[in-house]
Structure formats: C-alpha cells, structure tokens
Motif scaffolding. Structure first.
Motif, mmCIF file in Angstrom:
data_model
loop_
_atom_site.group_PDB
_atom_site.id
_atom_site.type_symbol
_atom_site.label_atom_id
_atom_site.label_comp_id
_atom_site.label_asym_id
_atom_site.label_seq_id
_atom_site.Cartn_x
_atom_site.Cartn_y
_atom_site.Cartn_z
ATOM 1 N N MET A 38 59.181 14.129 -4.301
ATOM 2 C CA MET A 38 59.329 14.881 -5.555
ATOM 3 C C MET A 38 60.802 14.944 -5.972
ATOM 4 O O MET A 38 61.132 14.768 -7.150
ATOM 5 N N GLU A 39 61.678 15.184 -5.023
ATOM 6 C CA GLU A 39 63.113 15.217 -5.319
ATOM 7 C C GLU A 39 63.598 13.848 -5.800
ATOM 8 O O GLU A 39 64.343 13.755 -6.778
ATOM 9 N N TYR A 40 63.175 12.800 -5.132
ATOM 10 C CA TYR A 40 63.543 11.432 -5.497
ATOM 11 C C TYR A 40 63.074 11.109 -6.922
ATOM 12 O O TYR A 40 63.840 10.606 -7.741
ATOM 13 N N LEU A 96 63.052 4.835 -2.105
ATOM 14 C CA LEU A 96 62.954 5.889 -1.101
ATOM 15 C C LEU A 96 62.184 5.351 0.096
ATOM 16 O O LEU A 96 61.151 4.706 -0.066
ATOM 17 N N GLN A 103 57.815 16.552 -0.421
ATOM 18 C CA GLN A 103 58.993 17.224 -0.970
ATOM 19 C C GLN A 103 60.104 16.209 -1.256
ATOM 20 O O GLN A 103 60.720 16.225 -2.329
ATOM 21 N N LYS A 104 60.370 15.320 -0.326
ATOM 22 C CA LYS A 104 61.405 14.297 -0.517
ATOM 23 C C LYS A 104 61.039 13.376 -1.682
ATOM 24 O O LYS A 104 61.913 12.990 -2.470
ATOM 25 N N LYS A 109 65.858 11.698 -14.172
ATOM 26 C CA LYS A 109 67.096 12.138 -14.827
ATOM 27 C C LYS A 109 68.035 10.971 -15.105
ATOM 28 O O LYS A 109 68.732 10.950 -16.104
ATOM 29 N N LYS A 120 62.258 13.167 -9.334
ATOM 30 C CA LYS A 120 62.954 14.022 -10.300
ATOM 31 C C LYS A 120 64.344 13.460 -10.595
ATOM 32 O O LYS A 120 64.769 13.354 -11.739
ATOM 33 N N ASN A 121 65.066 13.056 -9.559
ATOM 34 C CA ASN A 121 66.418 12.495 -9.734
ATOM 35 C C ASN A 121 66.371 11.149 -10.447
ATOM 36 O O ASN A 121 67.245 10.844 -11.261
ATOM 37 N N GLU A 122 65.362 10.345 -10.150
ATOM 38 C CA GLU A 122 65.217 9.045 -10.803
ATOM 39 C C GLU A 122 64.901 9.223 -12.290
ATOM 40 O O GLU A 122 65.364 8.453 -13.118
#
Length: 165
Positions: A155-157, A138, A152-153, A163, A159-161
């Motif tokens: 946290m999304e990164y 990122l 925020q970006k 998964k 979370k996706n990583e």
C-alpha cells in the motif's frame, strides 16, 4: 492502475495478490484460474501459457478504457511477457515481486491448492528460466505469518508510485 504480482510457484504471490486486490478494490486476474477455465486438462505447454497471457492482455485492454484497477497474478518470469504488459498498460503498471525461502516453498507446494497444479519440479524448471525484472519494483518476502506486513508495504509503495506520476 495495473499491478503485476509475480514470482515463482509456491512463493505466496496468489495469496498476496488476491488480498491486495480486495484491499484496493481492484479486479483480481489469476493466471492459474484462467488456465483452469481455458483448459480442463492442463499440460503447461507454451501454447497454454500463450493463451493464458493473451487472455490477461485482453482483460488489461478492456480495463484501460474504463480506468479500473487490476491486480494480475502470474509468474511473469520472462522479460518478453512483462514487456507486453508494460506496453499495453501505457506506463500505468506497477510490479510487485513475491519471493520465499526454499523450505517454505517446498512445504507450500506439497499442499493441495485449488487452482495451481505446480509442484516443486515445476518450481525448479521456472526458476532455471527466470529472467529478473530490471526496472524498479517492490520485492516482498512471503513467510507464513507476514501477510499484513506485506500488504502494508504494498500500500505504501503504490501510494508513493501514484504520487510520482
């Protein structure tokens, strides 16, 4: 998870990394703070850099066995150094690069900071030696008004990583 927050001096990586660590309840490990603890009088020599990164790697090994989250804050400007962390983290590492426009960096580096002695000359030296990270990561722009968006970006990164593993 081990999160390596990296970027040039003045990019805002420390400000971001410390807040990210708070947000995800991770231990925060700062190369600048370690350098101050290890060396009362700092020269930023290769010996000092090696000692700081070795201390960080030991911290990584300790927490790997405990399965705790760590946020590392350092320039990580050399590929060789990043590879050491990737290897020790056993594929449990994520990289977040923080960058800023040069006028923002110049203004930040004129201000007194409690842990870093880097000025714009140090910034330019490290920039000349910079080796880009060639694996997915990122990349966040740091401005003086966007820490919430950056977090925020991130946290999304993360979370996706998480998964995808």
């Amino acid at each position: 998870m081990n999160i390596m927050v990296f970027g040039l001096p003045g990019s805002g990586k420390s400000y971001f990394a410390e807040r990210l660590a708070e947000k995800i309840d991770a231990e925060y490990v700062s190369s600048d703070r370690l350098r101050k603890e290890l060396f009362p009088s700092r020269t930023y020599s290769d010996h000092e850099k090696a000692a700081v990164y070795d201390t960080m790697l030991k911290k990584l090994e300790e927490t790997n066995t405990k399965k705790e989250n760590l946020v590392f804050d350092a320039t990580f400007y050399k590929k060789e150094t990043r590879e050491l962390f990737i290897k020790k983290a056993k594929n449990n590492s994520r990289f977040i690069e923080v960058w800023a426009d040069e006028p923002v960096i110049k203004a930040r580096l004129k201000e007194s900071r409690p842990y870093s002695d880097a000025d714009f000359e140090v910034h330019k030296l490290i920039k000349q030696e910079w080796e880009p990270l060639e694996r997915p990561h990122l990349r966040l722009e740091s401005r003086n008004d966007n820490i919430d968006v950056m977090l925020q970006k991130a946290m999304e990164y993360l979370k996706n990583e998480k998964k995808s593993n």
